[in-house]
Enzyme design. Structure first.
Site, PDB file in Angstrom:
ATOM      1  CG  ASP A  67      13.591  26.887 -30.874  1.00  0.00           C
ATOM      2  OD1 ASP A  67      13.699  28.084 -31.164  1.00  0.00           O
ATOM      3  OD2 ASP A  67      13.288  26.009 -31.698  1.00  0.00           O
ATOM      4  CB  CYS A 111      -0.944   0.013   1.203  1.00  0.00           C
ATOM      5  SG  CYS A 111      -0.098   0.139   2.792  1.00  0.00           S
ATOM      6  CG  ASP A 134      15.379  23.226 -33.318  1.00  0.00           C
ATOM      7  OD1 ASP A 134      15.607  23.663 -32.166  1.00  0.00           O
ATOM      8  OD2 ASP A 134      15.884  23.717 -34.335  1.00  0.00           O
ATOM      9  CG  ASP A 182      11.446  27.819 -34.129  1.00  0.00           C
ATOM     10  OD1 ASP A 182      11.587  29.018 -34.407  1.00  0.00           O
ATOM     11  OD2 ASP A 182      12.166  26.914 -34.591  1.00  0.00           O
ATOM     12  CB  CYS A 236       4.754  -0.151   1.406  1.00  0.00           C
ATOM     13  SG  CYS A 236       3.738  -1.387   2.231  1.00  0.00           S
TER      14      CYS A 236
END
Length: 750
Positions: free
Chosen positions: A627, A3, A623, A426, A6
């Protein structure tokens, strides 16, 4: 792990380990993703921290000497381990339910030929076997947690079933003692065995469902070849994939998978790269072309030189991206984590209070009612659902995205992408193909077209800009552009300059040439539709213009239309000339007031920041190279890439294949996944908020209804399964055309 508590405990122990800066544990995959300083903490220290928390570390079997384990080896091992665990769970659950059914038959058969005391003695052996053999996994985990002063889901199961079993044993061996104390002897062997059987069944169903959530990883790994045919000493030899080394010459025959990444050295063929690019049309390959491991060769045969092998291949890195994404956490999970940390102790306290209330205030026989209510409360509580709500949805969502060519870096990126208000594109390589070609050269008086092209190409040979590649390609066709260059200098976003045969050559934008003192005259008024104009000057005089025409991707208009229809602002920010930018924007449907042209790389980040200042959550699409500042500034950086480079992008989202429709697909997928996460959390919290009071008996004063412990166990088991099953709906979201468009860019009609 059983659960969310843990998960919290392991993360706490890991984060306390010296040298560990970050640790995320995924309940669904049972994987810990740890960021650490290897000079401070090694893998042994990390493993010991997990073991100190009370858990075992699963390790891959040691490979043969000198042989590296491949992704296929790891996948096969993990699949075998999961299959074995599911088989054991299924058999144990079935055996427990058979005993439970037998117990109900013995206890409730009308006109049975045996007495209640005899029935108890018939059942004590099988019930005890179920309690301590089938249920030993619960005891082992609960005792391990207790040794470290904590509790878990297993603690609740052990407390509830042990109470039912122990009371039944006491009734069986000493019924008179209970009668003398005023307690009606009644056995609950049916409840103890049914609870264990149903919870084990739930975990078996949960394990099967979780196995389906990792389908994307298995599908990606399954694309890898198992062997390669390499050329050694003039002969072709088949070797295991892990023995291929960089520089090896590899033969690929018709219909075979390309084993590793490389460049074609000899031969031609068409290669199906849809697993990476989403493009259904095979790509033509010849000498010098790049090939990617996992892609499928067509009818030709070729030799290629291996450039990336093992975990450096594009496929291996994509698998790693998806694994990390599936092991990540979203911010929305934090509430569940905080509640899970105190959930089990809270439930035990509520169970104790429930026992006391029924024992003091309940109807006769009060001890029996109190015991049943206590067992029901601790059994019905389900922290598992809270722990599985987010990771299962992230696993399925990111995996489904990977199969559609959308690589999402993790839960946080997914959550941010779901809330995007504005997308900034872009131009080059995103809305356009990024492979411009040079049109007809326009020259000033006393300059010839070939001369201008020759001078420009000679200088541009030192540049890596896409326009430089177009100029070099045009010059190469005519055998031009090979003159020696001195004093070369590139000015980011503006152009280049250098000396060619003693003449000072400047190539770049109109603004760049003007800053160099060049008078462009009539050339400045030249207009070529949707072309970027590259100006050339020689010794301070305008020499000519090279129109670079970059074809717009046919999918770009639909991509913009889809984003606009979703209420998202679409912007174009580019370093190209204003006229070119506006022509492209008009062609794809971007409003002219949302166009920013002649912007330097740093200026793109400023443009993104200006939108963020308006309170918008911004995604930047580029790209991933020039950028980079804008991608870093944006709330969500989306890199469009193709081939092997796609796996190297450092963006939040990477679109494989270059289709801009993937932007809207990624946003829709993120929104769908976040919606499923919210549904899961609402169910997990709602289930416990509603059914724990019912288990306490709050309906009894009004309706006389109480909840049976076996039904409580069934509800708890189904709660976890329902969360995983709801997450799995994301896998099938592409079954109809509308949902296919949301997940698979290639499925969106143009």
């Amino acid at each position: 792990m059983s659960c969310a508590s843990c998960v919290n405990r392991i993360e706490r122990f890991l984060r306390k380990t010296p040298g560990v800066s970050e640790a995320n544990v995924n309940l669904a995959t049972e994987v810990a993703t740890v960021r650490y300083l290897p000079e401070v903490a090694g893998l042994d220290e990390i493993a010991r921290a997990i073991e100190a928390a009370g858990y075992d570390v699963r390790k891959l079997p040691e490979p043969k000497a000198g042989v590296r384990a491949t992704l296929l080896d790891e996948a096969d091992y993990e699949a075998a381990v999961r299959a074995r665990e599911q088989r054991v769970l299924g058999l144990t659950a079935a055996a427990s339910l058979v005993v439970a059914a037998a117990a109900m038959f013995v206890m409730y058969l009308p006109n049975a030929p045996w007495t209640a005391e005899q029935a108890a003695w018939l059942l004590i052996g099988p019930a005890t076997a179920v309690q301590f053999l089938a249920g030993r996994r619960f005891y082992r985990a609960a005792l391990r947690a207790a040794r470290h002063g904590t509790t878990s889901m297993d603690t609740l199961v052990v407390v509830g079933t042990s109470a039912a079993w122990a009371f039944s044993v006491l009734v069986t061996v000493a019924p008179d003692v209970l009668r003398s104390a005023g307690i009606e002897p009644q056995i609950y062997f049916d409840s103890s065995t049914a609870i264990i059987g149903l919870i084990l069944t739930g975990r078996w169903l949960e394990a099967r469902a979780k196995g389906q959530t990792v389908g994307a990883i298995k599908a990606l790994i399954g694309l890898s070849a198992r062997s390669a045919r390499i050329v050694r000493a003039g002969a072709e030899v088949d070797v295991p994939l892990e023995e291929v080394r960089v520089g090896d010459l590899v033969r690929v025959r018709p219909g075979e998978r390309v084993p590793v990444d490389g460049r074609v050295a000899e031969g031609t063929s068409a290669v199906d790269e849809s697993m990476l690019t989403g493009e259904p049309i095979p790509a033509e390959k010849g000498p010098g072309a790049e090939v990617i491991g996992g892609t499928m060769n067509g009818h030709g045969t070729f030799l290629f030189r291996a450039t990336r092998v093992g975990r450096d291949t594009a496929l291996a890195q994509i698998v790693e991206v998806v694994r990390r994404a599936q092991g990540s956490k979203a911010q929305i999970q934090q509430l569940a984590d905080r509640i899970a940390a105190v959930f089990v102790p809270f439930v035990l306290a509520v169970g104790a209070a429930t026992f006391a209330a029924w024992f003091l205030l309940g109807p006769e026989p009060r001890p029996t009612h109190a015991l049943v209510a206590f067992i029901t409360v601790v059994v019905i509580a389900c922290p598992c659902a809270m722990g599985l709500a987010t990771p299962t949805a992230i696993m399925v969502g990111t995996g489904n995205g990977a199969e559609a060519g959308i690589l999402i870096r993790g839960g946080e990126a997914l959550e941010l992408a779901a809330g995007v208000d504005a997308v900034v594109f872009d131009k080059t390589g995103t809305l356009t193909r990024g492979r411009p070609s040079i049109g007809e050269v326009v020259t000033a008086p006393s300059f010839a077209p070939d001369e201008v092209l020759d001078l420009a190409a000679s200088v541009e040979r030192g540049s890596e800009h896409p326009l430089a590649a177009a100029i070099l390609s045009a010059a190469s066709e005519k055998g031009l552009g090979r003159r020696p260059v001195e004093d070369f200098e590139a000015v980011a976003g503006r152009g280049v300059r250098g000396l060619v045969d003693g003449r000072r050559i400047v190539v770049g934008t109109a603004a760049f040439l003007a800053s160099e003192g060049v008078e462009l005259g009539g050339l400045v008024s030249l207009r070529v539709p949707r072309a970027a104009l590259v100006y050339v000057a020689c010794d301070g005089r305008a020499a000519g213009v090279l129109p670079a025409i970059d074809e717009i991707k046919p999918e770009s208009e639909l991509a913009v239309r889809e984003l606009s229809a979703a209420g998202i602002e679409v912007w174009l920010v580019t370093g190209d000339q204003d006229a070119t930018a506006r022509a492209v924007a008009a062609a794809v449907g971007i409003a002219p007031e949302r166009v920013m042209a002649e912007v330097l790389p740093a200026g793109k980040a400023t443009a993104v920041a200006s939108l963020q200042a308006r309170g918008l959550r911004v995604a930047m699409v580029g790209d991933g190279i020039n950028d980079a500042p804008a991608l870093a500034q944006a709330d969500v950086g989306i890199a469009i890439g193709t081939g092997a480079d796609v796996a190297l992008e450092a963006s939040d989202v990477t679109l494989v294949g270059g289709d801009p429709r993937g932007v809207s697909a990624a946003i829709r997928l993120s929104r769908q996944t976040l919606r499923v996460i919210r549904q899961n959390l609402a169910w997990a919290f709602g289930y416990n908020i509603v059914l724990i009071p019912v288990a306490m008996g709050l309906l009894y004063p009004f309706t006389g209804i109480t909840l049976n412990p076996a039904l409580a166990a069934g509800a708890m088991a189904l709660s976890s399964v329902s969360v995983v099953t709801n997450s799995l709906r994301l896998r099938h979201a592409g079954r109809n055309p509308r949902e296919a468009a949301a997940l698979n860019p290639a499925a969106i009609p143009v």
